[in-house]
Design a protein around this motif. Structure first.
Motif, PDB file in Angstrom:
ATOM      1  N   VAL A 103     -12.882 103.978 111.519  1.00 32.26           N
ATOM      2  CA  VAL A 103     -12.987 103.611 109.980  1.00 32.26           C
ATOM      3  C   VAL A 103     -14.083 102.706 109.507  1.00 32.26           C
ATOM      4  N   GLU A 104     -14.064 102.723 108.326  1.00 35.56           N
ATOM      5  CA  GLU A 104     -15.062 101.729 107.636  1.00 35.56           C
ATOM      6  C   GLU A 104     -14.270 100.964 106.564  1.00 35.56           C
ATOM      7  N   THR A 105     -14.465  99.742 106.449  1.00 35.04           N
ATOM      8  CA  THR A 105     -13.784  98.769 105.688  1.00 35.04           C
ATOM      9  C   THR A 105     -15.113  98.207 104.969  1.00 35.04           C
ATOM     10  N   VAL A 106     -14.860  97.888 103.492  1.00 31.31           N
ATOM     11  CA  VAL A 106     -16.002  97.555 102.712  1.00 31.31           C
ATOM     12  C   VAL A 106     -15.593  96.158 102.088  1.00 31.31           C
ATOM     13  N   LEU A 107     -16.606  95.065 102.025  1.00 30.30           N
ATOM     14  CA  LEU A 107     -16.179  94.191 101.305  1.00 30.30           C
ATOM     15  C   LEU A 107     -17.242  94.315  99.791  1.00 30.30           C
ATOM     16  N   ARG A 120     -16.870  85.897  95.300  1.00 31.97           N
ATOM     17  CA  ARG A 120     -15.436  86.175  95.963  1.00 31.97           C
ATOM     18  C   ARG A 120     -15.631  87.628  96.544  1.00 31.97           C
ATOM     19  N   TYR A 121     -14.514  87.909  97.005  1.00 33.24           N
ATOM     20  CA  TYR A 121     -14.702  89.460  97.601  1.00 33.24           C
ATOM     21  C   TYR A 121     -13.379  90.288  97.478  1.00 33.24           C
ATOM     22  N   THR A 122     -13.516  91.514  97.254  1.00 38.73           N
ATOM     23  CA  THR A 122     -12.325  92.479  97.389  1.00 38.73           C
ATOM     24  C   THR A 122     -12.642  93.057  98.644  1.00 38.73           C
ATOM     25  N   VAL A 123     -11.515  93.465  99.234  1.00 40.26           N
ATOM     26  CA  VAL A 123     -11.762  94.077 100.582  1.00 40.26           C
ATOM     27  C   VAL A 123     -11.111  95.416 100.224  1.00 40.26           C
ATOM     28  N   CYS A 124     -11.794  96.572 100.603  1.00 39.97           N
ATOM     29  CA  CYS A 124     -11.368  98.072 100.399  1.00 39.97           C
ATOM     30  C   CYS A 124     -11.045  98.406 101.715  1.00 39.97           C
ATOM     31  N   VAL A 125      -9.927  98.792 102.247  1.00 43.44           N
ATOM     32  CA  VAL A 125      -9.216  99.108 103.378  1.00 43.44           C
ATOM     33  C   VAL A 125      -9.144 100.750 103.587  1.00 43.44           C
ATOM     34  N   SER A 126      -9.206 101.110 104.550  1.00 41.23           N
ATOM     35  CA  SER A 126      -8.993 102.311 105.038  1.00 41.23           C
ATOM     36  C   SER A 126      -7.598 102.856 105.372  1.00 41.23           C
ATOM     37  N   SER A 127      -6.786 103.750 105.230  1.00 39.61           N
ATOM     38  CA  SER A 127      -5.403 104.109 105.524  1.00 39.61           C
ATOM     39  C   SER A 127      -5.410 105.218 106.704  1.00 39.61           C
ATOM     40  N   GLN A 128      -6.442 106.070 106.739  1.00 38.20           N
ATOM     41  CA  GLN A 128      -6.528 107.032 107.648  1.00 38.20           C
ATOM     42  C   GLN A 128      -8.029 107.172 108.185  1.00 38.20           C
ATOM     43  N   SER A 129      -8.306 107.847 109.329  1.00 33.76           N
ATOM     44  CA  SER A 129      -9.597 108.080 109.777  1.00 33.76           C
ATOM     45  C   SER A 129      -9.891 109.522 109.226  1.00 33.76           C
ATOM     46  N   GLY A 130     -10.849 109.714 108.399  1.00 33.77           N
ATOM     47  CA  GLY A 130     -10.895 110.801 107.777  1.00 33.77           C
ATOM     48  C   GLY A 130      -9.990 111.179 106.639  1.00 33.77           C
ATOM     49  N   CYS A 131      -9.927 112.363 106.046  1.00 32.55           N
ATOM     50  CA  CYS A 131      -9.070 112.860 105.128  1.00 32.55           C
ATOM     51  C   CYS A 131      -8.975 114.237 104.937  1.00 32.55           C
ATOM     52  N   ALA A 132      -7.830 114.801 104.779  1.00 33.70           N
ATOM     53  CA  ALA A 132      -7.524 116.123 104.541  1.00 33.70           C
ATOM     54  C   ALA A 132      -7.615 116.655 103.473  1.00 33.70           C
ATOM     55  N   ARG A 133      -7.708 115.863 102.266  1.00 30.42           N
ATOM     56  CA  ARG A 133      -7.850 116.175 100.904  1.00 30.42           C
ATOM     57  C   ARG A 133      -9.167 116.883 100.292  1.00 30.42           C
ATOM     58  N   ARG A 134     -10.353 116.605 100.946  1.00 31.31           N
ATOM     59  CA  ARG A 134     -11.406 117.325 100.725  1.00 31.31           C
ATOM     60  C   ARG A 134     -12.003 117.554  99.392  1.00 31.31           C
ATOM     61  N   CYS A 135     -11.923 116.134  98.737  1.00 33.76           N
ATOM     62  CA  CYS A 135     -12.295 116.063  97.419  1.00 33.76           C
ATOM     63  C   CYS A 135     -13.759 116.505  97.278  1.00 33.76           C
ATOM     64  N   SER A 136     -14.423 117.191  96.211  1.00 28.95           N
ATOM     65  CA  SER A 136     -15.761 117.489  96.271  1.00 28.95           C
ATOM     66  C   SER A 136     -16.878 116.594  96.380  1.00 28.95           C
ATOM     67  N   PHE A 137     -16.451 115.487  95.903  1.00 28.01           N
ATOM     68  CA  PHE A 137     -17.466 114.187  95.761  1.00 28.01           C
ATOM     69  C   PHE A 137     -17.401 113.482  96.870  1.00 28.01           C
ATOM     70  N   CYS A 138     -16.595 113.348  97.825  1.00 31.10           N
ATOM     71  CA  CYS A 138     -16.131 112.401  98.785  1.00 31.10           C
ATOM     72  C   CYS A 138     -16.719 112.664 100.161  1.00 31.10           C
ATOM     73  N   SER A 139     -17.598 111.818 100.740  1.00 34.29           N
ATOM     74  CA  SER A 139     -17.863 112.215 102.283  1.00 34.29           C
ATOM     75  C   SER A 139     -16.984 112.061 103.433  1.00 34.29           C
ATOM     76  N   THR A 140     -15.860 111.196 102.921  1.00 33.58           N
ATOM     77  CA  THR A 140     -14.833 110.987 104.025  1.00 33.58           C
ATOM     78  C   THR A 140     -14.048 112.547 104.168  1.00 33.58           C
ATOM     79  N   GLY A 141     -13.894 113.359 103.269  1.00 34.07           N
ATOM     80  CA  GLY A 141     -13.227 114.716 103.503  1.00 34.07           C
ATOM     81  C   GLY A 141     -13.864 115.341 104.229  1.00 34.07           C
ATOM     82  N   THR A 142     -15.368 115.092 104.518  1.00 34.67           N
ATOM     83  CA  THR A 142     -16.081 116.302 105.147  1.00 34.67           C
ATOM     84  C   THR A 142     -15.746 116.168 106.717  1.00 34.67           C
ATOM     85  N   MET A 143     -14.937 114.912 106.957  1.00 32.33           N
ATOM     86  CA  MET A 143     -14.647 114.518 108.512  1.00 32.33           C
ATOM     87  C   MET A 143     -13.223 115.503 108.874  1.00 32.33           C
ATOM     88  N   GLY A 144     -12.565 115.873 107.580  1.00 28.52           N
ATOM     89  CA  GLY A 144     -11.060 116.317 108.341  1.00 28.52           C
ATOM     90  C   GLY A 144     -10.254 115.019 108.496  1.00 28.52           C
TER      91      GLY A 144
END
Length: 381
Positions: A103-107, A120-144
């Motif tokens: 997964v990727e985590t972003v600061l 200061r920082y906001t941490v952006c966490v992942s809850s899944q590796s990849g994603c099943a929702r496949r939004c048209s704008f999101c690279s994560t969805g290309t992973m499934g």
């Protein structure tokens, strides 16, 4: 160590009290133990040293036998950071999970006059590796969908983020906010997300104020929005709306077909009733898709419906589309800064304000901006 149910079972079996666990987490999260906070899956080294430190840092001495059993059964983290990429907007961490997924985590960096480091920082966490929702704008969805994260694996991302900040700043910059806006749809992994929320907001653990935590959802399941409202009304809810026309929204997010606007709006009103405040509406501006005058009018109508007679309200976050491989398939382009300002002005003509979240562009140089998270193999992201 951040698998809270397992650790609580261990504590019960070894007759450990709440004070013992407070001592342990102070040791783990605030740098007391050798190796704690580092990106390592190794068990605690030096059992005798660990036992001595735990015994010394609490009014309730930590039993040596329990410390021995603890270090043999638990590790500070089961995940590890493969590499960290500093970026224009903060940093991106690639995290390897015990099961082999990544997964990727972003600061996300913000200027701060209150921090000794000026940021200061906001941490952006992942809850899944990849994603099943496949939004048209999101690279994560290309992973499934590759893996559901456990509650501990979500919390460990915060541990890794803290360790990274310690490595680049002395004293470390403040980690003030947390958003579930990384890889995955949080409400598709509800049990683990709720477990992680317990650890995030517990004063003896990470101690985030609930109002400093935001969960973002595509809104495919109104029932789960209601469940979240019952379980965690103190946090903030962000809805990925992206269009107030159902046809356009379904084009952008195929998962939107699961719930019509009537069901979705009823769930938002339920959220507002339980939490006492409305949701944040996230609106990704894509030129030629959802940025016209009629789009602004429909968005304004959606916001006003949240206000009429319900006192739920809603705030609008305008987000510029970031270039992604997913979006390229649909010939999406990024809006200019002038176009973003123009759409906000058009929204204002209909009596609704919006905030342009320029920070969502930060990290484009390392593929860490909003919508760009994707991992392949063990190498670079």
């Amino acid at each position: 160590m951040l698998d809270l149910p397992s650790l609580e079972s261990f504590a019960s079996l070894h007759n450990l009290r709440e004070a013992h666990l407070r001592s342990l987490y102070n040791h783990l999260l605030r740098g007391g133990a050798a190796g704690c906070g580092a990106a390592s899956a190794r068990p605690f080294p030096g059992v005798e040293e660990l036992a001595a430190k735990l015994r010394a840092c609490s009014r309730a001495p930590f039993p040596r036998a329990a410390a021995l059993a603890l270090s043999s059964q638990f590790a500070p983290a089961t995940s590890s950071v493969v590499f960290a990429s500093p970026s224009s907007g903060g940093a991106k961490l690639k995290v390897s999970l015990a099961g082999g997924a990544f997964v990727e985590t972003v600061l996300i960096r913000h200027a701060s006059s209150r921090s000794p480091t000026g940021r200061r920082y906001t941490v952006c966490v992942s809850s899944q590796s990849g994603c099943a929702r496949r939004c048209s704008f999101c690279s994560t969805g290309t992973m499934g969908l590759r893996a559901q994260l456990s509650g501990a694996e979500i919390l460990e991302q915060v541990l890794h983020a803290q360790a990274y900040l310690k490595s680049i700043d002395e004293p470390p910059s403040s980690l003030t906010n947390l958003v579930y806006m990384g890889m995955g749809e949080p409400l598709d992994n509800m049990p683990a997300v709720l477990e992680s929320l317990r650890g995030l907001t517990h004063q003896s653990l990470f101690g985030f104020a609930p109002r400093r935590v935001t969960l973002s959802t595509v809104g495919a399941s109104p029932a789960r929005i209601r469940e979240l409202a019952d379980a965690a009304p103190g946090i903030n809810l962000a809805l990925s709306l992206h269009a107030a026309n159902e046809t356009t929204r379904e084009r952008i997010m195929p998962a939107a077909r699961a719930a019509d606007f009537g069901e979705l709006e009823a769930a938002l009103d339920y959220w507002a009733g339980r939490s006492g405040r409305g949701a944040m509406l996230e609106y990704l501006v894509i030129p030629g898709v959802n940025d016209g005058g009629e789009d602004a009018r429909l968005l304004a109508d959606f916001v006003r419906r949240r206000e009429e007679g319900k006192k739920s309200g809603a705030s609008v976050n305008l987000i510029p589309y970031n270039p992604t491989l997913a979006g390229e398939q649909f010939l999406f382009e990024s809006p200019s800064d002038e176009a973003m300002v123009g759409f906000k002005a058009e929204l204002g003509r209909w009596g609704v304000g919006g905030v342009i979240r320029w920070s969502t562009k930060g990290g484009r140089d390392v593929g860490g901006a909003c919508g760009q998270l994707v991992v392949e193999g063990e190498g670079g992201g």
